[in-house]
Design a protein around this motif. Structure first.
Motif, PDB file in Angstrom:
ATOM      1  N   GLU A 114       5.217   3.720  -7.867  1.00  0.00           N
ATOM      2  CA  GLU A 114       4.027   2.884  -8.041  1.00  0.00           C
ATOM      3  C   GLU A 114       3.633   2.265  -6.701  1.00  0.00           C
ATOM      4  OE1 GLU A 114       2.683  -1.008 -10.725  1.00  0.00           O
ATOM      5  OE2 GLU A 114       4.538   0.089 -11.152  1.00  0.00           O
ATOM      6  N   ILE A 115       2.316   2.189  -6.460  1.00  0.00           N
ATOM      7  CA  ILE A 115       1.827   1.632  -5.204  1.00  0.00           C
ATOM      8  C   ILE A 115       2.098   0.131  -5.179  1.00  0.00           C
ATOM      9  CG2 ILE A 115      -0.180   1.281  -3.735  1.00  0.00           C
ATOM     10  CD1 ILE A 115       0.777   4.164  -3.900  1.00  0.00           C
ATOM     11  N   VAL A 116       2.614  -0.356  -4.072  1.00  0.00           N
ATOM     12  CA  VAL A 116       2.934  -1.779  -3.930  1.00  0.00           C
ATOM     13  C   VAL A 116       1.658  -2.543  -3.596  1.00  0.00           C
ATOM     14  CG1 VAL A 116       4.299  -3.480  -2.661  1.00  0.00           C
ATOM     15  CG2 VAL A 116       5.276  -1.238  -3.177  1.00  0.00           C
ATOM     16  N   THR A 117       1.138  -3.236  -4.600  1.00  0.00           N
ATOM     17  CA  THR A 117      -0.057  -4.059  -4.396  1.00  0.00           C
ATOM     18  C   THR A 117       0.345  -5.414  -3.833  1.00  0.00           C
ATOM     19  OG1 THR A 117       0.073  -4.937  -6.639  1.00  0.00           O
ATOM     20  CG2 THR A 117      -1.198  -2.902  -6.332  1.00  0.00           C
ATOM     21  N   GLY A 153       0.786  -1.223   0.000  1.00  0.00           N
ATOM     22  CA  GLY A 153       0.000   0.000   0.000  1.00  0.00           C
ATOM     23  C   GLY A 153       0.818   1.273   0.000  1.00  0.00           C
ATOM     24  N   LYS A 154       2.168   1.158   0.014  1.00  0.00           N
ATOM     25  CA  LYS A 154       3.043   2.323  -0.002  1.00  0.00           C
ATOM     26  C   LYS A 154       3.706   2.448  -1.374  1.00  0.00           C
ATOM     27  CE  LYS A 154       2.725   3.408   4.434  1.00  0.00           C
ATOM     28  NZ  LYS A 154       2.284   4.716   4.928  1.00  0.00           N
ATOM     29  N   PRO A 155       4.108   3.669  -1.768  1.00  0.00           N
ATOM     30  CA  PRO A 155       4.799   3.822  -3.054  1.00  0.00           C
ATOM     31  C   PRO A 155       6.157   3.123  -3.036  1.00  0.00           C
ATOM     32  CG  PRO A 155       4.000   5.935  -2.235  1.00  0.00           C
ATOM     33  CD  PRO A 155       3.867   4.968  -1.110  1.00  0.00           C
ATOM     34  N   TRP A 156       6.540   2.581  -4.199  1.00  0.00           N
ATOM     35  CA  TRP A 156       7.856   1.967  -4.362  1.00  0.00           C
ATOM     36  C   TRP A 156       8.889   3.085  -4.425  1.00  0.00           C
ATOM     37  CZ3 TRP A 156      10.124  -2.571  -3.917  1.00  0.00           C
ATOM     38  CH2 TRP A 156      11.343  -2.801  -4.540  1.00  0.00           C
ATOM     39  N   LYS A 157       9.784   3.155  -3.436  1.00  0.00           N
ATOM     40  CA  LYS A 157      10.684   4.290  -3.308  1.00  0.00           C
ATOM     41  C   LYS A 157      12.038   4.069  -3.976  1.00  0.00           C
ATOM     42  CE  LYS A 157      11.750   2.641   1.352  1.00  0.00           C
ATOM     43  NZ  LYS A 157      11.643   2.986   2.769  1.00  0.00           N
ATOM     44  N   TYR A 158      12.212   2.903  -4.590  1.00  0.00           N
ATOM     45  CA  TYR A 158      13.458   2.657  -5.304  1.00  0.00           C
ATOM     46  C   TYR A 158      13.256   2.916  -6.797  1.00  0.00           C
ATOM     47  CZ  TYR A 158      14.250   0.187  -0.900  1.00  0.00           C
ATOM     48  OH  TYR A 158      14.350  -0.132   0.426  1.00  0.00           O
ATOM     49  N   ALA A 159      14.325   2.746  -7.554  1.00  0.00           N
ATOM     50  CA  ALA A 159      14.224   2.933  -9.000  1.00  0.00           C
ATOM     51  C   ALA A 159      13.389   1.813  -9.629  1.00  0.00           C
ATOM     52  CB  ALA A 159      15.623   2.958  -9.615  1.00  0.00           C
ATOM     53  N   ASP A 160      13.010   1.996 -10.914  1.00  0.00           N
ATOM     54  CA  ASP A 160      12.253   0.966 -11.622  1.00  0.00           C
ATOM     55  C   ASP A 160      12.998  -0.364 -11.516  1.00  0.00           C
ATOM     56  OD1 ASP A 160      10.698   3.069 -12.253  1.00  0.00           O
ATOM     57  OD2 ASP A 160      11.148   3.082 -14.399  1.00  0.00           O
ATOM     58  N   PHE A 161      12.227  -1.432 -11.251  1.00  0.00           N
ATOM     59  CA  PHE A 161      12.855  -2.737 -11.046  1.00  0.00           C
ATOM     60  C   PHE A 161      12.377  -3.716 -12.102  1.00  0.00           C
ATOM     61  CE2 PHE A 161      13.224  -6.961  -9.195  1.00  0.00           C
ATOM     62  CZ  PHE A 161      14.549  -6.946  -8.778  1.00  0.00           C
TER      63      PHE A 161
END
Length: 697
Positions: free
Chosen positions: A249-252, A61-69
């Motif tokens: 992006e939100i971590v689903t 439910g939190k944004p992905w705070k790292y670079a695109d994976f």
């Protein structure tokens, strides 16, 4: 002539001794540097994670705070632990444990009963022995199990067990078998036996009821293993190069399970010892390249630091400490590395060394720390900008407020760079992970601790910061206040010399604060006998009662007495060096020349009139020697015209140059010329020189 060969041999021995000493010192420095470099590399590599795992802190439910994976290799998407547990529980609910049917138990117990009551049961007819034997046979045929196991299985009335008899295994409902207790109760369900229960209870019939269904652990565990292996652990496969999640992006739940699967698979792949050994070798090679590169920089561009063990020890210690802290933070995914105040390293190196070395040390540390991170690019950029801001905002540390201002500027610069990355990779402000900015703010607050840590570094490595010099140059300092009271002439002379030397240092780019402070303390030895120095005399000259040698020794003693007082008041080594070098190995010329004139036919022992030295070995010490000599001589001038002052300054400094006082310090002829100009202009201002008016003819 006979003495010359001996003198030449002694000279050669002395030269050989000096050469051997210098060679030994060179080797000692090389060994010390090698040990320092190897120790730094060893400690850093020891602290670094050796399993090549990727450390992430993932929150649903939190944004992905790292670079695109994107997936670096193919891996399955594993089910969650909860889903697998639910499937296991479902299978275990239908699992039928295995029990071995032991027919010999029935024969043993029935035979024992018949033997014990071969004469019949007291109070009953002999036919009851056969009735009970038949009843026991019926119970054992149904099956009797342990009471504990029976209670656990009976909780689910639909539970089935597998009864193994010979080569056959039949499913039996738990309701069709008995425990030892229920079998005893079932025994009295017979109408005939129920009527005689009071008499039969005295026979302890429960002694003849024992479990004949024994749990088959090996077969049951094998069956459970086969059953669990049938559970599919994965729900799909992620292919190499497939994007899993983008920054912001939100971590689903799906993304969370996918990333969790990647971490598990990555850990499984890197459990191979061979692969871990290659990772360790790679880390050793990488850290060695970075550390050796920094060492080559020092060897090429800062050779003076390489002979000063304290300074290079401080730099390598700071790099090592922050690298170890980064490794510890990486093992704890709940603490972000941005909390660490990396900008402290360039601050400390800038204060005690120079800006270029501070930048190189900071880059060295950042490159080493970056290799431990999952996505090092942003870290390198953010921390590099923070280090540059630290160096540019703290060119000279003289007040406490400078640390506070620098901390704010460093934090703002790092926040701005991180914000630029967020804006480039997100479509809206709502997708930005603001927790990173909280870490950067904490980083700025942590930088405020640089001020008290400066004192710790000073005492640990024996440095002297500008703040310490400013505190020492305060005229309310006990030693300076004592000088102003006991030797006011010397005190005024020291202040004048400090002003002159400070101006020269500013002109040629030397350390002005250091030379000012050194000038204030260079004559503290005169406090021992202030009356023997002309600036403190008021009509009485005690030298009239002394010989020239005694007077010279009294004048020279102010250097050794100054060293004693410096030790007593715990003055820094840099200040003590000014005390010992401000006269160098010069002579007390007034008494030397006077003695020579009064004893023209006697040989003069020059050592009796020579200061212990050494000669100046830094630019600041050379500046003090020039300013001290000129200021003292200017007080005895007959006239203060511009030409007279110019002649005095040129004559005194040219004499010092010709006598070799500055051979051991890195001062240039250009610096000396600037020093002459500053001294001439300042003395003209001090003594208010005017043009000479022509006389009327």
């Amino acid at each position: 002539m006979r003495h010359f060969p001996f003198f030449s041999v002694s000279l050669r021995l002395e030269m050989n001794t000096n050469f051997n000493f210098k060679e030994e010192q060179t080797w000692r420095n090389l060994v010390m540097r090698a040990v320092l470099i190897i120790a730094s590399i060893g400690l850093i590599v020891w602290a670094m994670p050796h399993d090549n795992r990727s450390y992430y802190h993932i929150e649903k439910g939190k944004p992905w705070k790292y670079a695109d994976f994107t997936a670096p290799f193919d891996f399955p998407v594993y089910k969650s632990d909860e889903a697998i547990k639910a499937e296991k529980d479902s299978l275990m609910n239908g699992f039928e444990p295995y029990y071995q049917y032991h027919q010999d138990k029935e024969a043993q117990m029935v035979k024992k009963f018949q033997k014990d009551y071969a004469e019949g049961i007291p109070g009953l007819g002999k036919e009851f022995v056969q009735i009970i034997s038949n009843r026991l046979h019926s119970l054992y045929q149904q099956g009797i199990m342990s009471s504990v196991e029976y209670s656990e299985l009976r909780a689910d009335t639909a539970r089935m067990i597998r009864v193994v008899s010979g080569k056959q295994a039949n499913s039996v409902s738990i309701m069709e078998v008995y425990s030892a207790k229920t079998a005893y109760e079932q025994l009295f369900q017979d109408e005939v036996l129920a009527l005689q229960r009071p008499i039969l209870q005295k026979c302890n019939l429960n002694d003849y009821i024992t479990p004949n269904l024994i749990y088959d652990k090996e077969r049951s565990e094998t069956s459970v293993t086969d059953l669990m292996s049938s559970i599919a652990l994965a729900t799909g496969v992620v292919q190499k190069g497939q994007k899993i999640v983008g920054r912001g992006e939100i971590v689903t739940d799906r993304i969370y399970r996918t990333m969790d699967s990647f971490i598990k698979e990555n850990e499984r792949l890197h459990q191979d010892d061979t692969q871990n050994q290659f990772a360790l070798l790679g880390q050793i090679l990488y850290v060695s390249i970075i550390i050796l590169g920094f060492t080559f920089y020092l060897s090429l561009y800062r050779k003076d630091y390489m002979v000063k063990s304290r300074k290079i020890m401080m730099v390598y210690a700071l790099i090592t400490i922050f690298s170890i802290l980064t490794a510890l933070f990486m093992r704890n995914t709940f603490i972000h590395v941005y909390i660490l105040p990396y900008a402290m390293v360039p601050i400390f190196v800038r204060v005690f060394m120079d800006s270029r070395t501070a930048f190189m040390a900071h880059i060295t540390m950042v490159f080493i720390c970056a290799v431990m991170l999952t996505h090092p690019f942003e870290f390198v950029v953010v921390e590099t900008v923070g280090g540059l801001m630290a160096i540019t905002s703290l060119r000279e540390l003289s007040t406490r407020s400078q640390i506070f201002k620098s901390a704010i500027l460093i934090a703002l610069a790092m926040i701005a760079v991180n914000l630029s990355f967020d804006w480039m990779r997100t479509d809206s402000l709502s997708q930005i992970d603001y927790s990173t900015y909280n870490y950067l703010i904490v980083n700025g607050i942590a930088l405020l601790f640089a001020y008290p840590l400066l004192y710790l570094i000073e005492k640990t490595f024996g440095f002297t910061s500008d703040i310490t010099l400013i505190e020492l140059s305060n005229t309310n300092n006990p030693l300076l206040r004592q000088m102003s009271e006991i030797a006011p002439g010397t005190f005024n002379h020291s202040i004048q010399v400090a002003n002159l030397a400070g101006e020269i240092a500013n002109k040629i780019g030397a350390e002005a604060q250091l030379v000012r402070t050194g000038a204030l303390y260079h004559d503290i030895g005169k406090l021992a006998n202030p009356i023997y120095f002309t600036e403190n005399q008021s009509g009485i000259n005690p030298h009239e009662m002394l010989t020239e040698i005694e007077s010279a020794q009294m004048i020279i003693s102010h250097v050794t007495e100054g060293q004693k007082m410096a030790d007593k008041y715990n003055l820094p080594k840099e200040i003590r060096d000014f005390i010992s070098t401000h006269h160098g190995q010069g002579k007390a010329k007034f008494f030397y020349i006077k003695y020579h004139n009064e004893h023209p036919d006697e040989p003069v022992d020059d050592l009796l009139f020579t200061y212990p030295g050494p000669n100046p070995f830094t630019r600041e010490q050379a500046i003090l020697m020039m300013a001290d000599t000129v200021e003292a001589a200017s007080r005895s001038m007959n006239e203060y015209t511009e030409q007279a002052i110019r002649d005095l300054v040129n004559r005194l400094i040219d004499t010092q140059v010709s006598e070799g006082y500055f051979k051991e310090c890195p001062i240039t002829f250009r610096d000396i010329q600037y020093a002459k100009t500053v001294l001439i202009e300042k003395l003209k201002t001090i003594y208010h020189t005017r043009i000479s008016y022509p006389s009327e003819k």
